[in-house]
Motif scaffolding. Structure first.
Motif, short mmCIF file in Angstrom:
data_model
loop_
_atom_site.label_atom_id
_atom_site.label_comp_id
_atom_site.label_asym_id
_atom_site.label_seq_id
_atom_site.Cartn_x
_atom_site.Cartn_y
_atom_site.Cartn_z
N ALA A 209 1.44 -1.09 -0.45
CA ALA A 209 0.00 0.11 0.16
C ALA A 209 0.91 1.16 0.29
N GLY A 210 2.02 0.96 0.36
CA GLY A 210 2.88 1.98 0.32
C GLY A 210 2.66 3.29 0.96
N ASN A 211 4.01 3.25 2.46
CA ASN A 211 3.07 4.30 3.39
C ASN A 211 1.87 4.31 4.04
N ARG A 212 1.28 2.74 3.95
CA ARG A 212 -0.27 2.94 4.59
C ARG A 212 0.02 1.24 5.83
N PRO A 213 0.87 1.45 6.54
CA PRO A 213 1.45 0.31 7.36
C PRO A 213 -0.10 -0.32 7.93
N ASP A 214 -0.72 0.24 8.05
CA ASP A 214 -2.70 -0.81 8.41
C ASP A 214 -3.47 -1.27 7.22
N VAL A 215 -3.01 -0.87 5.73
CA VAL A 215 -3.17 -2.18 5.52
C VAL A 215 -2.05 -3.05 4.81
N ASP A 216 -0.75 -2.85 4.65
CA ASP A 216 -0.21 -3.87 4.63
C ASP A 216 -0.49 -5.27 5.29
N SER A 217 -0.63 -4.33 6.95
CA SER A 217 -0.69 -6.08 8.20
C SER A 217 -1.80 -6.00 7.84
N HIS A 218 -2.68 -5.52 7.19
CA HIS A 218 -4.12 -6.52 6.79
C HIS A 218 -3.76 -7.57 5.54
N LEU A 219 -3.03 -6.77 4.61
CA LEU A 219 -1.90 -7.92 3.43
C LEU A 219 -2.00 -8.72 4.17
#
Length: 212
Positions: free
Chosen positions: A84-94
């Motif tokens: 997601a690029g600088n969106r750790p919450d989305v990366d954690s979900h992924l």
């Protein structure tokens, strides 16, 4: 159920988007059906024209949920999701969705320090050295940095992906009809590593015709 590969990481400029397309292209060359999923808000939608894989725009949460649900219902497909690029919450979900998480990093102390934190945060993830030096002295220096800054992580690193300037062709809206053979070979070698980590068989790369 499809297999999902996520290319993540908190460090920008490591080539996550390019590597996602390289993996998808390489998998397609090895006989796999692949969708390459865009989640980075700073990137733009790309055309599927000329690509061996399907690019999908999932920058909106609803579209991401849609493509993940679809992948969970189909067999023999692969999803490669660009972080997601600088969106750790989305990366954690992924990361929680993924069968395999890859963390690209370049040959810099900042990248090595960041990927160390990410590897500690995601114990099932693999580090992916990208845009790696091709000359012997550069490779030796890069390896020395890994030994010094990533102690105990060698077993969680893939083989380095060398710098291939033509890889930027994948980020064009439409890609050329013919890609350089160096890029094709790099894509295949990367995809082979990924499929082996997923314990998935693939067609012999010797059967693939590449331009010279």
């Amino acid at each position: 159920m499809a297999r999902i590969v996520c290319v993540l990481g908190n460090k920008g400029g490591t080539g996550k988007t390019t590597l996602s397309h390289m993996i998808a292209h390489g998998m397609a060359l090895l006989g796999k059906r692949v969708v390459c999923v865009l989640t980075d808000l700073e990137r733009e939608r790309l055309s599927k024209a000329g690509r061996l894989y399907l690019p999908f725009d999932a920058r909106e949460a609803a579209n991401l949920a849609k493509v993940v649900a679809t992948l969970n219902e189909v067999e023999d497909w692969f999803g490669v999701i660009d972080g997601a690029g600088n969106r750790p919450d989305v990366d954690s979900h992924l990361a929680n969705l993924a069968d395999l998480v890859l963390l690209p990093f370049r040959d810099s102390h900042e990248d090595l320090r960041t990927v160390l934190r990410d590897l500690e945060w995601m114990p099932r993830a693999w580090g992916l050295p990208s845009q790696w030096p091709q000359h012997a002295a550069g490779r030796a220096a890069a390896q020395a940095s890994i030994d010094r800054l990533l102690p105990g992580m060698r077993h969680r690193l893939l083989d380095p992906i060398p710098e291939v300037l033509s890889s930027k062709l994948f980020l064009q809206y439409r890609i050329p009809a013919t890609l350089p053979w160096q890029l094709t070979n790099a894509c295949v070698e990367l995809a082979m590593q990924v499929l082996e980590l997923l314990d998935v068989q693939y067609e012999s790369p010797h059967a693939i015709e590449v331009a010279s």
